[in-house]
Every structure is written in structure tokens, then in C-alpha cells.
Design a protein around this motif. Structure first.
Motif, PDB file in Angstrom:
ATOM      1  N   LEU A   1       9.645   6.463   7.398  1.00 18.93           N
ATOM      2  CA  LEU A   1       8.816   5.764   6.423  1.00 18.93           C
ATOM      3  C   LEU A   1       8.210   6.758   5.445  1.00 18.93           C
ATOM      4  N   GLN A   2       8.218   6.391   4.172  1.00 18.30           N
ATOM      5  CA  GLN A   2       7.633   7.223   3.129  1.00 18.30           C
ATOM      6  C   GLN A   2       6.440   6.498   2.523  1.00 18.30           C
ATOM      7  N   SER A   3       5.375   7.245   2.251  1.00 16.21           N
ATOM      8  CA  SER A   3       4.176   6.651   1.665  1.00 16.21           C
ATOM      9  C   SER A   3       4.182   6.830   0.154  1.00 16.21           C
ATOM     10  N   ASP A   4       4.090   5.719  -0.562  1.00 11.11           N
ATOM     11  CA  ASP A   4       4.037   5.728  -2.019  1.00 11.11           C
ATOM     12  C   ASP A   4       2.593   5.957  -2.473  1.00 11.11           C
ATOM     13  N   PRO A   5       2.365   6.766  -3.523  1.00  9.80           N
ATOM     14  CA  PRO A   5       0.989   7.039  -3.963  1.00  9.80           C
ATOM     15  C   PRO A   5       0.202   5.787  -4.331  1.00  9.80           C
TER      16      PRO A   5
ATOM     17  N   VAL B   1      -4.711  -1.544   6.032  1.00  6.14           N
ATOM     18  CA  VAL B   1      -3.486  -1.722   6.812  1.00  6.14           C
ATOM     19  C   VAL B   1      -2.517  -2.639   6.082  1.00  6.14           C
ATOM     20  N   LEU B   2      -1.247  -2.535   6.453  1.00  4.76           N
ATOM     21  CA  LEU B   2      -0.266  -3.570   6.154  1.00  4.76           C
ATOM     22  C   LEU B   2      -0.256  -4.522   7.345  1.00  4.76           C
TER      23      LEU B   2
ATOM     24  N   GLN C   1      -2.444   2.302   6.535  1.00 10.49           N
ATOM     25  CA  GLN C   1      -1.975   2.878   5.278  1.00 10.49           C
ATOM     26  C   GLN C   1      -2.407   4.340   5.124  1.00 10.49           C
ATOM     27  N   SER C   2      -3.163   4.844   6.076  1.00 11.92           N
ATOM     28  CA  SER C   2      -3.621   6.228   6.003  1.00 11.92           C
ATOM     29  C   SER C   2      -2.452   7.191   6.187  1.00 11.92           C
TER      30      SER C   2
ATOM     31  N   PRO D   1       2.381   7.313  11.158  1.00 15.73           N
ATOM     32  CA  PRO D   1       2.358   5.845  11.087  1.00 15.73           C
ATOM     33  C   PRO D   1       2.558   5.225  12.465  1.00 15.73           C
ATOM     34  N   GLU D   2       1.815   4.159  12.713  1.00 13.74           N
ATOM     35  CA  GLU D   2       1.821   3.548  14.039  1.00 13.74           C
ATOM     36  C   GLU D   2       1.701   2.033  13.914  1.00 13.74           C
TER      37      GLU D   2
END
Length: 445
Positions: free
Chosen positions: A77-81, A138-139, A157-158, A163-164
């Protein structure tokens, strides 16, 4: 590494108290657009005991599968800014952007993040629903397990920690396991009278909507993009006075939401009307399948227990169990064949590629017909038999109820059952549905 953890029902965050003196609770589940309880229910729900054992049985829903794939190093998973993990998660779960719908009523977990200026986005495919709030903690996920029904998760979302996925351990069930979800862990779409802050005006009433709901009762507290002729709905409108004075006209036939909020803050600027109509049907169809699954397993379990006590044959099925299974099969058929569907009086068209993408998933027969084909002139689907007949949940129904559904369905489609409930199906419709199923569904081949 992504892990799958379980969160206890008593953990903070799954219920938010609306006021100091109120016992009304808002559930943190994905599709619960309004729910309240006067007091906590005493006693353990039937589905928390064997043979269902909802909170303890192993699940294999799409989110659980994704967690395993990530842990195995198959997906990262990649986090988008701007959107956090949302784009990456949607891609990993194969959830289309065109499915985006937007709800502005303060009626879910992160209610302090939701308002008419900052609606909550919902994305879905056949088996999983993903909720997103601007600057949300959170999502939110509601994921369909073939045997256990709706399973609820959050994903922080942190980016400060791995990710968990965190599974809810019962907190969401205060509204996601009620008569509105056919009394099983399930999904619901609610229509409310929302004020200028997005708060539902509880005294004005609410609606649980599906394909049978009158058009005028749908989508209160939602944004809606698309055209629908002279028909009117509750979407795109703030309730500033009594419910009966809601200005449905002002929210009608909208193709642009820029005057309501900053649409650039979302993955798309749409809340497609066709996606909303599919969402309404799909949620209650899923619930009907889960209810039949649970009822059959419970009926058989109790019947077999009585066999032991009464020294009957171990596989004997009592008359009461048979009646329960028959009733469950009838409820599945009711939703499967779109009984009591609201008849459209004008054509409906969305503003995105959702309808095209949805229909493209097939499967199709030799004449290129599919149960996913839309009508949108007088009804939702051209061939009124739910595409969820192809779902893993339908395939996983216990044989005792699944065989009854299929037997009854064949009789209806062959014209042998002319019951009043199925009179909306013309002889041509029945023949077309039968031909599609015979070409595309293994149970009809």
C-alpha cells in the motif's frame, strides 16, 4: 507489513455519543446512515453463538484476503499526500473510482469530519465498500464474507506506523445488525432529512432504501449527479424547515456539484445516480443472502440437536426447520427477481462511466446479453434478476436453501409459477433471463 487485528466492541471510536443526556448512538460502520438505540440490548444475538459464531469464525472476505496478500509481500500500500491510502486501497481491492457516491449527513463514525461542505465519499464493487472522509483518521471498510456476511474494518491513515486493518468486534452491529439489515450483520443505505450542518432531523423520519423505495424518498443527506426527468428525490437539498416542505425541485437533475462544495477535494467530482441505485439494490440483496445462510444453518443446527435428544436419525430435518428454510428461500427470490421494484416514470442517466464499467463485467451469453445490462427507462436492470446470483455468497448458501431457490427460480422462469409476486415478469423477460442463466451460470448448465 500489514496485519489484520481485531478491535473489541468496547473500544472508543466505534460509538460516538451525540449529547451528554442522550442514549442515541451512531454506529461507526460503513453504510449506516442513521441508527439509534434507546438502550443496549441484553443477551447475545443468535448469530454470535454456534453455528454462526460471527465474532470468532475465520473469515475470507476481500479485506482479509488483501491483508494476507500484503503480508506475503504480493501487494504494497502506498500513501498519497492528499488522499492517504485511499487510491492504493481502491486499486488493490479493484473498486472503481466511478462508483463514488457522496453523503453529507453526520451519520457515521467520523461525523465530526462530515458536513455539506465536506461530504463523505463511498466507493464499492460487488463485495466491498470503502468509506473516506477528508482529513479523516481512518478509512472504513464493509466487506462481504461468503459465509459470515458483512465484516467491518478500519485502516489508519497515519503514515507514522505500518498500515493495519482493524476488524470491528461488535460495535458496528448496533445498527448493522437490525431489522434494517434483515437482522443479520449487513449493509444499509439510509435517506434522512439533513440540516445545514449535516445533522439528521430525527423527528422528520428516515427511510431505509432499496430498489423498491419510492424515488421521492431516496438520497436525503446525499449528493446526486445525473438526470431523472420529472421524478424528484431528496438529494442535494438541505432541510431548513419541516420535512414536508423539503425543496426537492432545487436538487433535481444536477450534473455539477461545484456550487455545493470543493469537488477537487475528491477523487472525482461526481456522486453518480446510477451507482446510487445499484448500491441500494446490492446492499439489501446481500442481506437477503446472508439472512438465508444464517437462518438455514441455525435451523439445521437446532434440528440436529433435537434429533439427538429425541433419538431420531442424525440427518432428519424437522418440519419447523423446513418451514424456516422455505421462508428464507422465498425472501432471497423476492430480492433476486426485483419484486416490488419502483417503476421509473422517466429515464435516468448518470454522469460517469459507472454504468458502462458495471455492465462490462458480464458475463454475457451468445447474444451478448447480461444480467448487468441496465434499462433505466422503467426499471433499474433490463433483465430483472440480480447479478449477485453469480456471487460467492450465493454459491456458499447451504445446499438445503440454495437448491430450493434454484428450483423455485426455474419454475418461475419456465412459466410454471404464475404467483402474484412474480407478475412483473413478462413471459419474454422470463425466457430471456432463463437463456442468460443457461449460458452463463453453472447451476443452469
Amino acid at each position: 507489513m500489514v496485519s489484520l487485528h481485531f478491535k473489541g466492541a468496547a473500544q472508543p471510536g466505534h460509538h460516538l455519543r451525540l449529547s451528554a443526556g442522550s442514549q442515541r448512538l451512531v454506529c461507526g460502520g460503513l453504510l449506516c446512515l442513521f441508527a439509534w438505540m434507546a438502550a443496549p440490548a441484553w443477551g447475545q444475538p443468535d448469530f454470535e453463538r454456534p453455528p454462526i459464531d460471527y465474532l470468532n469464525a475465520e473469515v475470507n472476505d476481500p479485506v482479509a484476503k488483501l491483508a494476507k496478500r500484503i503480508e506475503a509481500g504480493e501487494v504494497a500500500l502506498q500513501s498519497d499526500p492528499k488522499f492517504g491510502y485511499l487510491p492504493s486501497v481502491l486499486d488493490a481491492l479493484d473498486v472503481p473510482l466511478s462508483s463514488q457516491t457522496l453523503v453529507f449527513s453526520k451519520t457515521s463514525l467520523q461525523l465530526h469530519r462530515i458536513s455539506p461542505r465536506r461530504p463523505r465519499a463511498l466507493y464499492f464493487n460487488d463485495d466491498v465498500y470503502v468509506g473516506y472522509c477528508q482529513h479523516g483518521d481512518v478509512l472504513e471498510f464493509a466487506s462481504t464474507d461468503a459465509k459470515q456476511g458483512a465484516i467491518f474494518y478500519t485502516l489508519s491513515q497515519s503514515v507514522k506506523k505500518e498500515p493495519e486493518f482493524v476488524r470491528d468486534r461488535g460495535g458496528c452491529l448496533s445498527c448493522h445488525a437490525s431489522s434494517r439489515t434483515q437482522n443479520v450483520p449487513g449493509f444499509l443505505v439510509r435517506s434522512v432529512f439533513a440540516d445545514a450542518a449535516g445533522r439528521p432531523k430525527l423527528g422528520s423520519g428516515t427511510f431505509t432504501t432499496d430498489h423498491s423505495s419510492p424515488f421521492e424518498d431516496r438520497w436525503g443527506g446525499w449528493y446526486v449527479t445525473g438526470t431523472h426527468g420529472s421524478m424528484r428525490h431528496m438529494g442535494n437539498v438541505i432541510c431548513t424547515d419541516e420535512a414536508h416542505l423539503l425543496d426537492r425541485e432545487s436538487g433535481a437533475n444536477q450534473d455539477d456539484l461545484e456550487s455545493y462544495f470543493r469537488t477537487e477535494s475528491y477523487l472525482t467530482p461526481h456522486s453518480d445516480i446510477v451507482a446510487l441505485m445499484v448500491l441500494e439494490h446490492q446492499t439489501q440483496m446481500h442481506n437477503a443472502i446472508t439472512a438465508a445462510n444464517f437462518e438455514t444453518r441455525q435451523a439445521l443446527h437446532q434440528s440436529y440437536q433435537m434429533n439427538e435428544l429425541l433419538e431420531r436419525e442424525p440427518d432428519f430435518i424437522s418440519e419447523s426447520a423446513t418451514r424456516r428454510i422455505e421462508s428464507s428461500a422465498d425472501r432471497v427470490l423476492k430480492y433476486l427477481l426485483m419484486c416490488d421494484e419502483f417503476q421509473l416514470t422517466d429515464s435516468v442517466a448518470g454522469t460517469t462511466t459507472f454504468a458502462k464499467e458495471f455492465a462490462s463485467l458480464g458475463p454475457r451469453d451468445s447474444e451478448q446479453r447480461s444480467l448487468r445490462d441496465f434499462d433505466l427507462e422503467t426499471r433499474l436492470f433490463r433483465y430483472p434478476c440480480s447479478y449477485l446470483i453469480y456471487s460467492d455468497s450465493f454459491a456458499a448458501l447451504p445446499v438445503e436453501v440454495r437448491s430450493r431457490v434454484l428450483e423455485k427460480l426455474r419454475r418461475i422462469l419456465h412459466g410454471e409459477d404464475q404467483s402474484e409476486a412474480y407478475q412483473h415478469l413478462t413471459s419474454t423477460m422470463r425466457q430471456e433471463i432463463l437463456e442468460i442463466l443457461e449460458a452463463t451460470h453453472p447451476d443452469f448448465q
